[in-house]
Design a protein around this motif. Structure first.
Motif, PDB file in Angstrom:
ATOM      1  N   SER A 158       0.837  -1.198   0.000  1.00  0.00           N
ATOM      2  CA  SER A 158       0.000   0.000   0.000  1.00  0.00           C
ATOM      3  C   SER A 158       0.875   1.253   0.000  1.00  0.00           C
ATOM      4  CB  SER A 158      -0.887   0.009   1.242  1.00  0.00           C
ATOM      5  OG  SER A 158      -0.090   0.141   2.413  1.00  0.00           O
ATOM      6  N   PRO A 159       0.295   2.412  -0.373  1.00  0.00           N
ATOM      7  CA  PRO A 159       1.057   3.670  -0.302  1.00  0.00           C
ATOM      8  C   PRO A 159       1.601   3.952   1.104  1.00  0.00           C
ATOM      9  CG  PRO A 159      -0.917   3.985  -1.599  1.00  0.00           C
ATOM     10  CD  PRO A 159      -1.016   2.610  -1.014  1.00  0.00           C
ATOM     11  N   MET A 160       0.812   3.625   2.141  1.00  0.00           N
ATOM     12  CA  MET A 160       1.268   3.860   3.516  1.00  0.00           C
ATOM     13  C   MET A 160       2.465   2.977   3.852  1.00  0.00           C
ATOM     14  SD  MET A 160      -0.149   6.332   4.970  1.00  0.00           S
ATOM     15  CE  MET A 160       0.465   6.057   6.635  1.00  0.00           C
ATOM     16  N   MET A 161       2.439   1.731   3.377  1.00  0.00           N
ATOM     17  CA  MET A 161       3.576   0.835   3.602  1.00  0.00           C
ATOM     18  C   MET A 161       4.794   1.338   2.830  1.00  0.00           C
ATOM     19  SD  MET A 161       3.707  -3.327   3.205  1.00  0.00           S
ATOM     20  CE  MET A 161       2.225  -3.546   4.188  1.00  0.00           C
ATOM     21  N   GLY A 162       4.536   1.872   1.632  1.00  0.00           N
ATOM     22  CA  GLY A 162       5.604   2.453   0.827  1.00  0.00           C
ATOM     23  C   GLY A 162       6.249   3.634   1.525  1.00  0.00           C
ATOM     24  N   LEU A 163       5.408   4.460   2.170  1.00  0.00           N
ATOM     25  CA  LEU A 163       5.919   5.613   2.933  1.00  0.00           C
ATOM     26  C   LEU A 163       6.772   5.141   4.100  1.00  0.00           C
ATOM     27  CD1 LEU A 163       5.963   8.669   3.508  1.00  0.00           C
ATOM     28  CD2 LEU A 163       3.840   8.363   4.814  1.00  0.00           C
ATOM     29  N   GLY A 164       6.308   4.107   4.787  1.00  0.00           N
ATOM     30  CA  GLY A 164       7.059   3.545   5.914  1.00  0.00           C
ATOM     31  C   GLY A 164       8.415   3.012   5.474  1.00  0.00           C
ATOM     32  N   LEU A 165       8.433   2.336   4.319  1.00  0.00           N
ATOM     33  CA  LEU A 165       9.691   1.807   3.775  1.00  0.00           C
ATOM     34  C   LEU A 165      10.618   2.943   3.338  1.00  0.00           C
ATOM     35  CD1 LEU A 165       8.251  -1.181   1.712  1.00  0.00           C
ATOM     36  CD2 LEU A 165       9.861  -1.386   3.618  1.00  0.00           C
ATOM     37  N   SER A 166      10.048   4.028   2.819  1.00  0.00           N
ATOM     38  CA  SER A 166      10.849   5.196   2.421  1.00  0.00           C
ATOM     39  C   SER A 166      11.541   5.809   3.629  1.00  0.00           C
ATOM     40  CB  SER A 166       9.972   6.255   1.746  1.00  0.00           C
ATOM     41  OG  SER A 166       9.515   5.801   0.503  1.00  0.00           O
ATOM     42  N   ILE A 167      10.789   5.935   4.732  1.00  0.00           N
ATOM     43  CA  ILE A 167      11.361   6.485   5.963  1.00  0.00           C
ATOM     44  C   ILE A 167      12.443   5.549   6.494  1.00  0.00           C
ATOM     45  CG2 ILE A 167      10.876   7.090   8.378  1.00  0.00           C
ATOM     46  CD1 ILE A 167       8.012   7.920   7.349  1.00  0.00           C
ATOM     47  N   GLY A 168      12.167   4.237   6.427  1.00  0.00           N
ATOM     48  CA  GLY A 168      13.147   3.240   6.860  1.00  0.00           C
ATOM     49  C   GLY A 168      14.419   3.296   6.030  1.00  0.00           C
ATOM     50  N   SER A 169      14.262   3.479   4.714  1.00  0.00           N
ATOM     51  CA  SER A 169      15.432   3.546   3.827  1.00  0.00           C
ATOM     52  C   SER A 169      16.249   4.815   4.075  1.00  0.00           C
ATOM     53  CB  SER A 169      15.014   3.467   2.355  1.00  0.00           C
ATOM     54  OG  SER A 169      14.300   4.607   1.949  1.00  0.00           O
ATOM     55  N   LEU A 170      15.562   5.888   4.499  1.00  0.00           N
ATOM     56  CA  LEU A 170      16.265   7.139   4.840  1.00  0.00           C
ATOM     57  C   LEU A 170      17.154   6.932   6.063  1.00  0.00           C
ATOM     58  CD1 LEU A 170      16.521  10.125   4.008  1.00  0.00           C
ATOM     59  CD2 LEU A 170      14.682  10.638   5.638  1.00  0.00           C
ATOM     60  N   VAL A 171      16.631   6.186   7.044  1.00  0.00           N
ATOM     61  CA  VAL A 171      17.417   5.847   8.240  1.00  0.00           C
ATOM     62  C   VAL A 171      18.624   4.996   7.841  1.00  0.00           C
ATOM     63  CG1 VAL A 171      17.407   4.604  10.446  1.00  0.00           C
ATOM     64  CG2 VAL A 171      15.420   5.995   9.788  1.00  0.00           C
ATOM     65  N   LEU A 172      18.383   3.991   6.978  1.00  0.00           N
ATOM     66  CA  LEU A 172      19.465   3.114   6.519  1.00  0.00           C
ATOM     67  C   LEU A 172      20.499   3.873   5.689  1.00  0.00           C
ATOM     68  CD1 LEU A 172      17.579  -0.176   5.558  1.00  0.00           C
ATOM     69  CD2 LEU A 172      19.058   0.199   7.523  1.00  0.00           C
ATOM     70  N   LEU A 173      20.063   4.942   5.001  1.00  0.00           N
ATOM     71  CA  LEU A 173      20.988   5.766   4.228  1.00  0.00           C
ATOM     72  C   LEU A 173      22.045   6.388   5.147  1.00  0.00           C
ATOM     73  CD1 LEU A 173      21.991   7.408   1.779  1.00  0.00           C
ATOM     74  CD2 LEU A 173      20.136   9.028   2.216  1.00  0.00           C
ATOM     75  N   PHE A 174      21.580   6.958   6.265  1.00  0.00           N
ATOM     76  CA  PHE A 174      22.511   7.584   7.213  1.00  0.00           C
ATOM     77  C   PHE A 174      23.435   6.551   7.854  1.00  0.00           C
ATOM     78  CE2 PHE A 174      19.134  10.892   7.163  1.00  0.00           C
ATOM     79  CZ  PHE A 174      19.932  11.957   6.750  1.00  0.00           C
ATOM     80  N   VAL A 175      22.885   5.363   8.134  1.00  0.00           N
ATOM     81  CA  VAL A 175      23.706   4.282   8.703  1.00  0.00           C
ATOM     82  C   VAL A 175      24.775   3.856   7.691  1.00  0.00           C
ATOM     83  CG1 VAL A 175      23.717   1.909   9.568  1.00  0.00           C
ATOM     84  CG2 VAL A 175      21.841   3.438  10.189  1.00  0.00           C
ATOM     85  N   THR A 176      24.374   3.721   6.426  1.00  0.00           N
ATOM     86  CA  THR A 176      25.304   3.319   5.365  1.00  0.00           C
ATOM     87  C   THR A 176      26.456   4.311   5.233  1.00  0.00           C
ATOM     88  OG1 THR A 176      23.493   2.274   4.133  1.00  0.00           O
ATOM     89  CG2 THR A 176      25.508   2.735   2.911  1.00  0.00           C
ATOM     90  N   LEU A 177      26.130   5.606   5.226  1.00  0.00           N
ATOM     91  CA  LEU A 177      27.164   6.632   5.103  1.00  0.00           C
ATOM     92  C   LEU A 177      28.106   6.626   6.303  1.00  0.00           C
ATOM     93  CD1 LEU A 177      25.011   9.557   3.654  1.00  0.00           C
ATOM     94  CD2 LEU A 177      26.677   8.155   2.424  1.00  0.00           C
ATOM     95  N   LYS A 178      27.549   6.325   7.483  1.00  0.00           N
ATOM     96  CA  LYS A 178      28.367   6.265   8.693  1.00  0.00           C
ATOM     97  C   LYS A 178      29.291   5.047   8.685  1.00  0.00           C
ATOM     98  CE  LYS A 178      28.022   6.664  13.711  1.00  0.00           C
ATOM     99  NZ  LYS A 178      27.137   6.706  14.896  1.00  0.00           N
ATOM    100  N   LYS A 179      28.802   3.936   8.119  1.00  0.00           N
ATOM    101  CA  LYS A 179      29.566   2.681   8.111  1.00  0.00           C
ATOM    102  C   LYS A 179      30.390   2.497   6.833  1.00  0.00           C
ATOM    103  CE  LYS A 179      27.646   0.935  11.953  1.00  0.00           C
ATOM    104  NZ  LYS A 179      28.416   0.553  13.143  1.00  0.00           N
ATOM    105  N   ALA A 180      30.418   3.513   5.968  1.00  0.00           N
ATOM    106  CA  ALA A 180      31.047   3.391   4.646  1.00  0.00           C
ATOM    107  C   ALA A 180      32.530   3.011   4.695  1.00  0.00           C
ATOM    108  CB  ALA A 180      30.877   4.686   3.856  1.00  0.00           C
ATOM    109  N   GLU A 181      33.212   3.411   5.738  1.00  0.00           N
ATOM    110  CA  GLU A 181      34.658   3.132   5.828  1.00  0.00           C
ATOM    111  C   GLU A 181      34.948   1.717   6.342  1.00  0.00           C
ATOM    112  OE1 GLU A 181      36.982   5.034   4.749  1.00  0.00           O
ATOM    113  OE2 GLU A 181      35.981   6.968   4.500  1.00  0.00           O
ATOM    114  N   GLY A 182      33.956   1.086   6.951  1.00  0.00           N
ATOM    115  CA  GLY A 182      34.169  -0.231   7.560  1.00  0.00           C
ATOM    116  C   GLY A 182      33.760  -1.384   6.656  1.00  0.00           C
ATOM    117  N   ALA A 183      34.054  -2.590   7.118  1.00  0.00           N
ATOM    118  CA  ALA A 183      33.737  -3.805   6.354  1.00  0.00           C
ATOM    119  C   ALA A 183      32.237  -4.030   6.225  1.00  0.00           C
ATOM    120  CB  ALA A 183      34.386  -5.011   7.015  1.00  0.00           C
TER     121      ALA A 183
END
Length: 219
Positions: free
Chosen positions: A47-72
């Motif tokens: 659903s669109p609401m689930m899509g919105l939830g996944l978008s917010i989740g992916s935004l959180v994962l984006l910041f985690v990815t950038l923070k962990k970019a130097e590590g294995a």
């Protein structure tokens, strides 16, 4: 004996080529993984609401990815981010797929995005032109587009929607030039961060072109 500056220049070139090679290999893998996850999402019919939830989740994962970019663990996080990002697009793709020429529309947008992305990337890699001068303009443009998009959520103007997506498409072409030139000229030495930047440019360009091509269909 080779001059120290020549050795240094050769080492820098080899490093840049390594980052470029790793970036485009990882980019192709993450885009493919996103496409698979988007297909799963479409099959499930989120659903669109689930899509919105996944978008917010992916935004959180984006910041985690950038923070962990130097590590294995950076590789794991970038696939987690791009996988969730792909899943969040399922409901939008289903919307366009439901139109009379839906599948053709999606393939058109994907083909156009790929052609623009490859063309601009090859131009920068071949010429090694420095597009760092675009930084201020691109940053200001992104702020304006984000502000306009937020306002239009409440206003709901179709004309503004078209203008915003046209502006996003233009900004993403600029960002492809900017981000690629940063890699080519040694400004970005981490291939995970470089992949994240180019991935976002590709996805946002694809979605903006899809919205523009589909504007003759449903609202």
């Amino acid at each position: 004996m080779a001059h120290p500056s020549a050795v240094s220049s050769t080492g820098r070139t080899l490093e840049i080529n390594r980052v470029l090679r790793n970036t485009y290999l990882l980019l192709s893998m993450t885009l493919l993984f996103s496409a698979v996850m988007a297909g799963v999402s479409m099959a499930i019919g989120i659903s669109p609401m689930m899509g919105l939830g996944l978008s917010i989740g992916s935004l959180v994962l984006l910041f985690v990815t950038l923070k962990k970019a130097e590590g294995a663990s950076g590789i794991f996080w970038i696939f987690a981010f791009t996988g969730m990002q792909g899943m969040s697009l399922g409901w939008i793709l289903n919307h366009y797929a439901g139109m009379s020429n839906g599948p053709g529309l999606i393939m058109q947008a994907l083909g156009l995005t790929s052609a623009i992305f490859i063309g601009l990337s090859l131009y920068v890699i071949t010429t090694k032109k420095d597009f760092s001068f675009m930084r201020g303009f691109l940053f200001a443009g992104l702020l304006v587009v984000i502000g306009a998009a937020l306002i239009n959520i409440f206003v709901g103007s179709p004309v503004a929607f078209i203008a915003i997506n046209a502006a996003i498409a233009m900004l993403m072409t600029g960002l492809i030039l900017f981000d690629t030139s940063r890699i080519v000229n040694g400004g970005e030495t981490n291939y995970i961060r470089a992949t994240v930047s180019l991935y976002l440019n590709f996805i946002n360009l694809f979605m903006s072109l899809l919205h523009l091509l589909g504007m003759g269909g449903d609202d």
